[in-house]
Design a protein around this motif. Structure first.
Motif, short mmCIF file in Angstrom:
data_model
loop_
_atom_site.label_atom_id
_atom_site.label_comp_id
_atom_site.label_asym_id
_atom_site.label_seq_id
_atom_site.Cartn_x
_atom_site.Cartn_y
_atom_site.Cartn_z
N ARG A 145 53.15 -77.00 5.42
CA ARG A 145 53.11 -78.16 6.32
C ARG A 145 51.95 -78.09 7.31
O ARG A 145 51.70 -79.06 8.03
CB ARG A 145 54.44 -78.28 7.06
N THR A 178 54.98 -84.13 8.52
CA THR A 178 54.97 -84.10 7.05
C THR A 178 55.66 -85.33 6.48
O THR A 178 55.12 -86.01 5.60
CB THR A 178 55.66 -82.83 6.55
N PHE A 209 51.59 -76.00 -2.67
CA PHE A 209 52.73 -76.85 -2.96
C PHE A 209 53.35 -76.56 -4.33
O PHE A 209 54.25 -77.25 -4.77
CB PHE A 209 52.31 -78.33 -2.90
N GLY A 210 52.85 -75.54 -5.04
CA GLY A 210 53.42 -75.17 -6.31
C GLY A 210 52.41 -75.03 -7.43
O GLY A 210 52.71 -74.44 -8.46
N ALA A 215 55.82 -79.21 -9.80
CA ALA A 215 56.19 -78.57 -8.54
C ALA A 215 55.72 -79.39 -7.34
O ALA A 215 56.45 -79.54 -6.36
CB ALA A 215 55.58 -77.16 -8.48
N ILE A 216 54.52 -79.94 -7.44
CA ILE A 216 54.01 -80.77 -6.34
C ILE A 216 54.85 -82.03 -6.17
O ILE A 216 55.20 -82.42 -5.05
CB ILE A 216 52.53 -81.13 -6.59
N ASP A 218 57.98 -82.46 -7.05
CA ASP A 218 59.28 -82.06 -6.50
C ASP A 218 59.18 -81.81 -5.01
O ASP A 218 60.09 -82.15 -4.24
CB ASP A 218 59.80 -80.81 -7.22
N TRP A 219 58.07 -81.19 -4.59
CA TRP A 219 57.86 -80.93 -3.16
C TRP A 219 57.81 -82.26 -2.40
O TRP A 219 58.42 -82.41 -1.34
CB TRP A 219 56.57 -80.15 -2.97
N TYR A 223 60.62 -84.95 0.77
CA TYR A 223 60.31 -85.71 1.99
C TYR A 223 60.24 -87.21 1.76
O TYR A 223 60.23 -87.98 2.73
CB TYR A 223 58.97 -85.24 2.56
#
Length: 251
Positions: A145, A178, A209-210, A215-216, A218-219, A223
């Protein structure tokens, strides 16, 4: 003797007053010149900053650099973020008017932007903005973040908060910053062809972030709200990236 006693008392009062004022200088600068344009979007009234305001900001940066970061980790994280953002404001003001921070050049002017230039000396050590962000914040804290806390004076960048970061409110500020950026329309977009376009932040710092599309995404979903969540729904691939380097100047 009374003269020296009175002089000493006056000096003590001056130092104390200056310290108190110094703590408020950066907060007052943000409150005066940072404008909230909408959810997750702020801009800066660079053209309204007076010489007195600039001198006060420079003096605040110098006082912080001489004092160095606090020992508490949350306080230190907030301190480094505030220093980064204040130095960025300072270098833009030194070169204002400018259309983009990338137009600022040093030395032979081969590199766009000021990020690799030594701009501040913390405890006597010359440091660049890259040293602060990548060599300190990203190196010493496992906190993705951070990318939504530091501000690069550009429209495509996460918003510069109209208040300093502080240890006691750090978690809330990081979460708010964020969430605001993710849902601002600058982090996630779908173009006319239906392609999913993310902010280039997720390309430049994908490993934070992955480091892969799923993965990105999902991150981001953690939010995402409303329209942003809908744009991400069912997506497994990032189709492209975009970033607006125009100066975040209030009109």
């Amino acid at each position: 003797m009374r003269f020296f006693a009175n002089l000493f008392s006056a000096l003590i009062l001056l130092v104390a007053t200056s310290a108190d004022a110094g703590e408020e200088t950066y907060s007052r600068f943000l409150d005066t010149f940072v404008v909230e344009q909408g959810p997750g979007v702020t801009s800066v009234r660079y053209g309204e900053v007076t010489d007195k305001d600039r001198d006060a900001l420079k003096a605040w940066i110098e006082s912080q650099a001489v004092a160095g970061p606090p020992e508490d980790r949350d306080a230190a994280f907030a301190w480094w973020v505030n220093l980064y953002n204040a130095v960025t404001l300072d270098v833009v003001l030194d070169n204002y008017p400018v259309d983009s921070i990338r137009d600022i050049r040093f030395g032979f002017g081969l590199r766009p932007g000021p990020w690799r230039e030594d701009l501040v000396a913390v405890n006597g050590e010359a440091m660049s903005l890259d040293d602060i962000e990548h060599g300190t914040l990203r190196e010493e804290w496992d906190e993705p973040r951070v990318h939504f806390a530091v501000n690069c004076a550009s429209i495509g960048c996460p918003a510069l908060l109209p208040e300093p970061f502080a240890a006691e409110t750090l978690e809330t500020q990081l979460d708010t910053a964020t969430r605001a950026f993710v849902n601002s329309g600058r982090a996630v977009q779908v173009d006319e062809g239906g392609d999913l376009i993310l902010s280039s932040i997720f390309q430049w710092y994908g490993e934070d972030f992955g480091d892969n599309d799923r993965a990105i995404l999902d991150w981001l979903r953690f939010y995402a709200e409303g329209d942003t969540a809908a744009m991400l729904d069912g997506r497994r691939k990032i189709d492209g990236y975009a970033y607006d380097w125009s100066l975040n100047e209030a009109e």
